[in-house]
Design a protein around this motif. Structure first.
Motif, PDB file in Angstrom:
ATOM      1  N   MET A   1      -3.259  26.669  40.585  1.00 23.27           N
ATOM      2  CA  MET A   1      -3.918  26.840  41.435  1.00 23.27           C
ATOM      3  C   MET A   1      -2.917  26.595  42.475  1.00 23.27           C
ATOM      4  SD  MET A   1      -7.467  25.181  42.957  1.00 23.27           S
ATOM      5  CE  MET A   1      -6.975  23.903  43.408  1.00 23.27           C
ATOM      6  N   ALA A   2      -2.913  27.260  43.159  1.00 23.78           N
ATOM      7  CA  ALA A   2      -2.048  26.865  44.848  1.00 23.78           C
ATOM      8  C   ALA A   2      -2.934  26.476  45.449  1.00 23.78           C
ATOM      9  CB  ALA A   2      -1.655  28.410  45.787  1.00 23.78           C
ATOM     10  N   GLY A   3      -2.132  25.034  46.367  1.00 21.70           N
ATOM     11  CA  GLY A   3      -2.558  24.796  47.660  1.00 21.70           C
ATOM     12  C   GLY A   3      -3.086  25.199  49.115  1.00 21.70           C
ATOM     13  N   LYS A   4      -4.092  24.068  49.495  1.00 20.79           N
ATOM     14  CA  LYS A   4      -3.507  24.627  51.508  1.00 20.79           C
ATOM     15  C   LYS A   4      -2.066  23.949  52.328  1.00 20.79           C
ATOM     16  CE  LYS A   4      -6.554  26.311  55.068  1.00 20.79           C
ATOM     17  NZ  LYS A   4      -8.376  26.041  55.650  1.00 20.79           N
ATOM     18  N   VAL A   5      -1.211  24.852  52.993  1.00 24.34           N
ATOM     19  CA  VAL A   5      -0.282  23.254  53.376  1.00 24.34           C
ATOM     20  C   VAL A   5      -0.666  23.860  55.124  1.00 24.34           C
ATOM     21  CG1 VAL A   5       1.670  23.493  54.018  1.00 24.34           C
ATOM     22  CG2 VAL A   5       1.047  24.097  51.268  1.00 24.34           C
TER      23      VAL A   5
ATOM     24  N   GLU B   1       3.159  31.188  51.211  1.00 18.29           N
ATOM     25  CA  GLU B   1       2.514  32.472  50.311  1.00 18.29           C
ATOM     26  C   GLU B   1       3.112  33.488  48.931  1.00 18.29           C
ATOM     27  OE1 GLU B   1       0.971  33.004  55.346  1.00 18.29           O
ATOM     28  OE2 GLU B   1       1.886  34.172  54.763  1.00 18.29           O
ATOM     29  N   ALA B   2       4.403  34.110  48.615  1.00 17.55           N
ATOM     30  CA  ALA B   2       4.967  34.826  47.829  1.00 17.55           C
ATOM     31  C   ALA B   2       3.578  33.724  47.278  1.00 17.55           C
ATOM     32  CB  ALA B   2       5.610  35.083  48.451  1.00 17.55           C
ATOM     33  N   SER B   3       4.337  33.028  46.952  1.00 20.04           N
ATOM     34  CA  SER B   3       4.096  31.971  45.555  1.00 20.04           C
ATOM     35  C   SER B   3       1.671  31.723  45.489  1.00 20.04           C
ATOM     36  CB  SER B   3       4.322  30.531  45.714  1.00 20.04           C
ATOM     37  OG  SER B   3       5.857  30.755  45.780  1.00 20.04           O
ATOM     38  N   GLY B   4       0.983  31.886  46.680  1.00 20.88           N
ATOM     39  CA  GLY B   4       0.245  31.956  46.719  1.00 20.88           C
ATOM     40  C   GLY B   4      -0.760  30.446  47.326  1.00 20.88           C
ATOM     41  N   HIS B   5      -0.040  30.088  47.835  1.00 20.68           N
ATOM     42  CA  HIS B   5      -0.143  29.127  48.897  1.00 20.68           C
ATOM     43  C   HIS B   5      -0.387  29.618  50.245  1.00 20.68           C
ATOM     44  CE1 HIS B   5       1.625  25.598  46.718  1.00 20.68           C
ATOM     45  NE2 HIS B   5       2.486  26.916  46.626  1.00 20.68           N
TER      46      HIS B   5
END
Length: 249
Positions: A1-5, A42-46
């Motif tokens: 799961m990606a996070g919010k950065v 973003e390309a990694s889902g973050h």
């Protein structure tokens, strides 16, 4: 799961004076250096939010609770004074929240923090980064110099991975491309050195309270990080891993 950065910094204005014989005039341009990093994450889902330098004094969150909506906060080429001197304090001598304390408390409570190199992070050019001896430095995996810490390498200098089995370096294969400079630091007690550059830390990580912090002591975009590095196949993986590890994703 990606996070919010959250990425804070990586913007600047340039004012130029054009002199043509007797006459002169000035022009002002705006520049940003976060687009490579933002696109890679973003390309990694973050999910990525940006707070640019000129609005950071007012817009950067001023409490650990406000920062807790992010899994990782990235400070890149943003000086400590930008976060310390809210206009209410600087212009009107009113009290305001200490955002460095907010960052440190956020980390100790379980947040993730990454500091990226630049002329105004770590100690910085002419020591104007001003992160030395702050509560944020105490959370980092490195200790900072008291004087200008820039190591300029216009000829190019190549970092070396020293702990390839760490999760931050998972999938980051092959040699690192050359960089053009970095901020010189020393490894903090108990921290892990993952990559070095000319014997100094390049990538290092540690735990602070319940949180995790990391550093990349060179730039995330030109000028220290040339196009060969941002176009390198490991660029996206490295930054995604750093955010995933610090954010416990």
């Amino acid at each position: 799961m990606a996070g919010k950065v959250l990425i804070a910094g990586e913007t600047w204005f340039t004012t130029s004076v054009h002199t043509k014989g007797f006459d002169s005039f000035t022009t002002t341009t705006f520049h940003e250096g976060y687009s490579f990093l933002k696109a890679a994450l973003e390309a990694s889902g973050h999910q990525v939010e940006i707070i640019e330098n000129h609005v950071a004094p007012t817009n950067f969150p001023d409490s650990p609770e406000a920062l807790s909506r992010y899994s990782t906060v990235i400070l890149s080429d943003i000086g400590a004074n930008t976060l310390l001197l809210h206009p209410n304090t600087w212009l009107r001598s009113d009290r305001s929240a200490n955002k460095l304390h907010a960052i440190a408390d956020y980390v100790k409570g379980g947040g993730g923090l990454i500091m990226v190199g630049g002329y105004l992070t770590f100690t910085g050019i002419e020591a104007k980064g001003c992160w030395k001896d702050t509560v944020v430095e105490a959370c980092l995996p490195v200790r900072l110099m008291t004087t200008d810490d820039r190591q300029e390498h216009p000829e190019g200098i190549v970092g070396e991975i020293v702990k390839p089995d760490h999760p931050v370096l998972a999938g980051v294969d092959g040699a690192l491309p050359a960089l053009l400079g970095y901020n010189r630091t020393s490894l903090a007690p108990g921290a892990e050195l993952l990559a070095k550059i000319d014997g100094d830390p390049l990538v290092a990580v540690t735990e602070a309270g319940k949180g995790r912090t990391a550093v990349f002591t060179s730039d995330c975009s030109p000028h220290w990080c040339p196009t060969d590095f941002v176009n390198w196949q490991g660029y996206r993986q490295l930054w995604s891993n750093l955010c995933a590890w610090t954010g416990r994703q």
